[in-house]
Design a protein around this motif. Structure first.
Motif, PDB file in Angstrom:
ATOM      1  N   ASN B  44     -16.829 -26.656  30.401  1.00  0.00           N
ATOM      2  CA  ASN B  44     -17.465 -26.144  29.185  1.00  0.00           C
ATOM      3  C   ASN B  44     -16.663 -26.526  27.948  1.00  0.00           C
ATOM      4  O   ASN B  44     -17.227 -26.918  26.921  1.00  0.00           O
ATOM      5  N   ILE B  48     -17.948 -28.792  24.704  1.00  0.00           N
ATOM      6  CA  ILE B  48     -17.932 -28.364  23.304  1.00  0.00           C
ATOM      7  C   ILE B  48     -17.082 -29.304  22.471  1.00  0.00           C
ATOM      8  O   ILE B  48     -17.401 -29.594  21.310  1.00  0.00           O
ATOM      9  N   ALA B  51     -19.245 -32.236  21.821  1.00  0.00           N
ATOM     10  CA  ALA B  51     -20.265 -31.880  20.828  1.00  0.00           C
ATOM     11  C   ALA B  51     -19.676 -31.939  19.424  1.00  0.00           C
ATOM     12  O   ALA B  51     -20.295 -32.460  18.486  1.00  0.00           O
ATOM     13  N   ARG B  52     -18.433 -31.444  19.277  1.00  0.00           N
ATOM     14  CA  ARG B  52     -17.763 -31.497  17.965  1.00  0.00           C
ATOM     15  C   ARG B  52     -17.485 -32.937  17.566  1.00  0.00           C
ATOM     16  O   ARG B  52     -17.621 -33.310  16.402  1.00  0.00           O
ATOM     17  N   ASP B  56     -23.056 -33.186  17.270  1.00  0.00           N
ATOM     18  CA  ASP B  56     -24.386 -32.899  17.807  1.00  0.00           C
ATOM     19  C   ASP B  56     -24.280 -31.627  18.648  1.00  0.00           C
ATOM     20  O   ASP B  56     -23.518 -31.590  19.623  1.00  0.00           O
ATOM     21  N   ALA B  57     -24.999 -30.573  18.266  1.00  0.00           N
ATOM     22  CA  ALA B  57     -24.830 -29.281  18.926  1.00  0.00           C
ATOM     23  C   ALA B  57     -25.494 -29.207  20.293  1.00  0.00           C
ATOM     24  O   ALA B  57     -25.474 -28.161  20.924  1.00  0.00           O
ATOM     25  N   THR B  58     -26.087 -30.300  20.789  1.00  0.00           N
ATOM     26  CA  THR B  58     -26.720 -30.257  22.108  1.00  0.00           C
ATOM     27  C   THR B  58     -25.713 -29.877  23.194  1.00  0.00           C
ATOM     28  O   THR B  58     -26.054 -29.186  24.148  1.00  0.00           O
ATOM     29  N   GLN B  60     -23.447 -27.731  23.007  1.00  0.00           N
ATOM     30  CA  GLN B  60     -23.317 -26.276  23.067  1.00  0.00           C
ATOM     31  C   GLN B  60     -24.466 -25.650  23.848  1.00  0.00           C
ATOM     32  O   GLN B  60     -24.275 -24.666  24.562  1.00  0.00           O
ATOM     33  N   ILE B  61     -25.682 -26.246  23.728  1.00  0.00           N
ATOM     34  CA  ILE B  61     -26.802 -25.745  24.533  1.00  0.00           C
ATOM     35  C   ILE B  61     -26.498 -25.942  26.020  1.00  0.00           C
ATOM     36  O   ILE B  61     -26.765 -25.057  26.842  1.00  0.00           O
ATOM     37  N   VAL B  63     -23.606 -25.928  27.406  1.00  0.00           N
ATOM     38  CA  VAL B  63     -22.642 -24.911  27.816  1.00  0.00           C
ATOM     39  C   VAL B  63     -23.344 -23.599  28.112  1.00  0.00           C
ATOM     40  O   VAL B  63     -23.017 -22.909  29.071  1.00  0.00           O
ATOM     41  N   PHE B  64     -24.344 -23.272  27.291  1.00  0.00           N
ATOM     42  CA  PHE B  64     -25.121 -22.051  27.536  1.00  0.00           C
ATOM     43  C   PHE B  64     -25.740 -22.087  28.933  1.00  0.00           C
ATOM     44  O   PHE B  64     -25.623 -21.139  29.712  1.00  0.00           O
ATOM     45  N   PHE B  65     -26.364 -23.224  29.285  1.00  0.00           N
ATOM     46  CA  PHE B  65     -27.008 -23.311  30.600  1.00  0.00           C
ATOM     47  C   PHE B  65     -25.968 -23.294  31.711  1.00  0.00           C
ATOM     48  O   PHE B  65     -26.202 -22.721  32.776  1.00  0.00           O
ATOM     49  N   MET B  67     -23.250 -21.655  31.655  1.00  0.00           N
ATOM     50  CA  MET B  67     -22.856 -20.250  31.831  1.00  0.00           C
ATOM     51  C   MET B  67     -23.896 -19.494  32.650  1.00  0.00           C
ATOM     52  O   MET B  67     -23.549 -18.634  33.476  1.00  0.00           O
ATOM     53  N   VAL B  68     -25.181 -19.819  32.438  1.00  0.00           N
ATOM     54  CA  VAL B  68     -26.233 -19.173  33.239  1.00  0.00           C
ATOM     55  C   VAL B  68     -26.027 -19.495  34.712  1.00  0.00           C
ATOM     56  O   VAL B  68     -26.074 -18.614  35.578  1.00  0.00           O
TER      57      VAL B  68
END
Lengths: 167, 101
Positions: B44, B48, B51-52, B56-58, B60-61, B63-65, B67-68
């Motif tokens: 993760n 990130i 992404a930095r 492009d913030a994709t 970070q999305i 990373v969200f998945f 975590m799920v």
């Protein structure tokens, strides 16, 4: 300043990561894992991802680690005899070291100038809750729904597994 | 020293390898699961950092998945450990060899 905080949180993360795998007591391991998760959350903030840092602390360090602690305390474990240094442990450590060397070689070979920092200019709304939410509920709506189904399946699976009677 | 992408990648690699070492050397199933969490967390961090780097913030999305998926994995994994303990009175993975050979 940024360098100082990066080194601080990197040292905390690596130290607590080592403690996770070195401590004999599972409760101490889980506590150090929480510390490692907090240190990475701080690094997320430095990487302009404040929403992800909040999610990391709330979901990971909050909910998932409480689940861990709950199971550790529920099972009332006696200490497991880990044994001394065995051939398998040496092989395991060697494999981990080999993966580290391989990743270091790859990182060195990619053409990113080492001492320039992050070059790209970020848009003003980068990493905010609004922009993350917009792309999650518009561009990535289908994966989001699939993730909810995955969680539902995991909940049902966990309940079925942990039920008293297996027959 | 200015912090760049490479520093974050090397830190992620360190954390990942600590997790690998934990999975391969420990015998307590709960600590193995915690080591897997450490590996997921390292990846993760890499997501990130990239992404930095690309602005492009994709990432970070993603990373969200991830975590799920980690939450689902922990729920099922801990349920398996509870069942294991009920059967064997132990969660030492050396005593769990039903599917091994």
């Amino acid at each position: 300043m940024e360098t100082f905080f990066f080194i601080l949180f990197a040292v905390v993360a690596i130290f607590s990561g080592l403690m996770v795998i070195l401590k004999k007591n599972p409760i101490a391991s889980v506590m150090f894992l929480i510390l490692a998760l907090f240190a990475t959350a701080a690094l997320y903030v430095m990487l302009m991802a404040p929403f992800m840092a909040a999610i990391q602390i709330i979901v990971y360090a909050g909910a998932i680690m409480v689940l861990f602690l709950f199971v550790v305390m529920l099972l009332n474990l006696s200490k497991i005899q880990e044994g001394g240094v065995s051939a398998l442990k040496i092989i395991g450590a060697l494999v981990a070291g080999g993966i580290m060397v391989a990743i270091a070689v790859v990182v060195r070979s990619i053409a990113i100038p080492a001492d320039s920092g992050f070059l790209r200019e970020l848009p003003a709304e980068y990493g905010t809750v609004e922009s993350i939410g917009r792309s999650m509920f518009i561009t990535y709506l289908l994966p989001f729904e699939i993730a909810s189904f995955l969680l539902l399946a995991a909940i049902i699976g966990a309940v079925v597994l942990a039920k008293k009677k297996l027959e | 020293m200015i912090i760049s992408l490479n520093h974050y990648l090397v830190l992620g690699a360190f954390l990942f390898c600590i997790g690998v070492a934990g999975v391969l050397t420990r015998k307590n199933a709960i600590i193995i699961l915690a080591s897997v969490e450490l590996m997921l967390n390292a990846v993760n961090l890499t997501f990130i950092a990239f992404a930095r780097h690309w602005g492009d913030a994709t990432g970070q999305i993603f990373v969200f998945f991830s975590m799920v998926v980690a939450a689902a994995e922990v729920a099922v994994g801990l349920a398996i450990i509870v069942v294991l303990f009920r059967h064997k009175e132990s969660i030492n993975i050396d005593e769990v060899n039903l599917l091994k050979w």
